[in-house]
Motif scaffolding. Structure first.
Motif, short mmCIF file in Angstrom:
data_model
loop_
_atom_site.label_atom_id
_atom_site.label_comp_id
_atom_site.label_asym_id
_atom_site.label_seq_id
_atom_site.Cartn_x
_atom_site.Cartn_y
_atom_site.Cartn_z
N GLY A 154 0.79 -1.23 0.00
CA GLY A 154 0.00 0.00 0.00
C GLY A 154 0.82 1.27 0.00
O GLY A 154 0.27 2.35 -0.24
N ASP A 155 2.12 1.20 0.26
CA ASP A 155 2.97 2.40 0.20
C ASP A 155 3.08 2.86 -1.25
O ASP A 155 2.96 2.06 -2.18
N THR A 156 3.31 4.14 -1.44
CA THR A 156 3.52 4.65 -2.78
C THR A 156 5.01 4.81 -3.03
O THR A 156 5.77 5.16 -2.13
N ALA A 157 5.42 4.52 -4.25
CA ALA A 157 6.83 4.54 -4.60
C ALA A 157 7.01 4.95 -6.05
O ALA A 157 6.06 4.95 -6.83
N ARG A 158 8.25 5.28 -6.36
CA ARG A 158 8.60 5.69 -7.71
C ARG A 158 9.87 4.95 -8.13
O ARG A 158 10.75 4.70 -7.32
N VAL A 159 9.97 4.63 -9.41
CA VAL A 159 11.18 4.02 -9.96
C VAL A 159 12.24 5.12 -10.03
O VAL A 159 11.97 6.23 -10.49
N ILE A 160 13.44 4.83 -9.55
CA ILE A 160 14.49 5.86 -9.46
C ILE A 160 14.92 6.35 -10.84
O ILE A 160 15.03 7.55 -11.07
N LYS A 161 15.15 5.45 -11.78
CA LYS A 161 15.53 5.85 -13.14
C LYS A 161 14.53 5.26 -14.13
O LYS A 161 14.74 4.20 -14.68
N PRO A 162 13.42 5.99 -14.36
CA PRO A 162 12.39 5.47 -15.26
C PRO A 162 12.90 5.34 -16.69
O PRO A 162 13.70 6.15 -17.16
N THR A 163 12.43 4.29 -17.37
CA THR A 163 12.85 4.05 -18.75
C THR A 163 11.72 4.19 -19.75
O THR A 163 11.98 4.22 -20.95
N ASP A 164 10.47 4.27 -19.27
CA ASP A 164 9.34 4.47 -20.18
C ASP A 164 8.28 5.29 -19.46
O ASP A 164 8.37 5.52 -18.26
N PRO A 165 7.26 5.77 -20.18
CA PRO A 165 6.26 6.66 -19.58
C PRO A 165 5.53 6.07 -18.37
O PRO A 165 5.19 6.80 -17.45
N VAL A 166 5.33 4.77 -18.35
CA VAL A 166 4.64 4.15 -17.21
C VAL A 166 5.44 4.33 -15.93
O VAL A 166 4.89 4.64 -14.87
N GLU A 167 6.74 4.18 -16.01
CA GLU A 167 7.59 4.24 -14.83
C GLU A 167 7.74 5.64 -14.24
O GLU A 167 8.23 5.79 -13.13
N TYR A 168 7.34 6.65 -14.97
CA TYR A 168 7.38 8.00 -14.43
C TYR A 168 6.24 8.24 -13.44
O TYR A 168 6.27 9.18 -12.66
N ARG A 169 5.23 7.39 -13.48
CA ARG A 169 4.05 7.54 -12.63
C ARG A 169 4.32 7.03 -11.22
O ARG A 169 5.19 6.20 -11.00
N LEU A 170 3.52 7.49 -10.28
CA LEU A 170 3.59 7.02 -8.91
C LEU A 170 2.93 5.65 -8.83
O LEU A 170 1.82 5.47 -9.32
N GLY A 171 3.62 4.67 -8.26
CA GLY A 171 3.09 3.32 -8.17
C GLY A 171 2.77 2.94 -6.73
O GLY A 171 3.27 3.55 -5.79
#
Length: 139
Positions: free
Chosen positions: A8-25
């Motif tokens: 349930g925690d929110t996190a982000r990929v440190i070095k995103p490689t595509d548009p999906v990874e820029y979003r908060l997960g």
């Protein structure tokens, strides 16, 4: 002190490689190296469009909506600075380009004000000010 992410925690990929990874997960699964440890090996994140991806723990960082706001403020401030310089150059280059660039700058300033409560001064956009409510308090 190390504290692993939890369900349930929110996190982000440190070095995103595509548009999906820029979003908060949102963390949907945590894989620990052993059953009796608190050190996570991998996290599975679910992104807003429903994509689920698994990443090594070192590639993910804790993030919140407040982080998103700070990133938006920085991006809009940078955009305002860049557009201000473009307006100055366009003024000498082409009248139509100058008026279009000035209009775009005005839209960025209005958007920052209306949606984030951020006052960007086009003459000095590097120093944003938060707008105040009528009672003098912050938004």
């Amino acid at each position: 002190m190390y504290r692993s992410l939890e369900y349930g925690d929110t996190a982000r990929v440190i070095k995103p490689t595509d548009p999906v990874e820029y979003r908060l997960g949102t963390v949907t699964d945590v894989d620990y190296s052993t059953p009796h440890t608190t050190y996570a090996r991998r996290y599975t994140l679910r992104f807003p469009k429903g994509d689920e991806r698994t990443y090594p723990a070192a590639k993910v960082r804790r993030a919140t909506r407040a982080d998103d706001r700070a990133a938006l403020e920085a991006a809009l401030t940078s955009a305002c600075v860049a557009l201000r310089f473009a307006c100055r150059i366009a003024h000498d280059y082409d009248a139509d380009l100058s008026s279009g660039t000035a209009s775009l700058l005005r839209r960025v300033v209005d958007l920052a004000s209306l949606r984030l409560g951020l006052t960007l001064d086009p003459a000095n956009p590097a120093w944003p000010q938060h707008t105040r409510n009528q009672d003098g308090g912050g938004r």
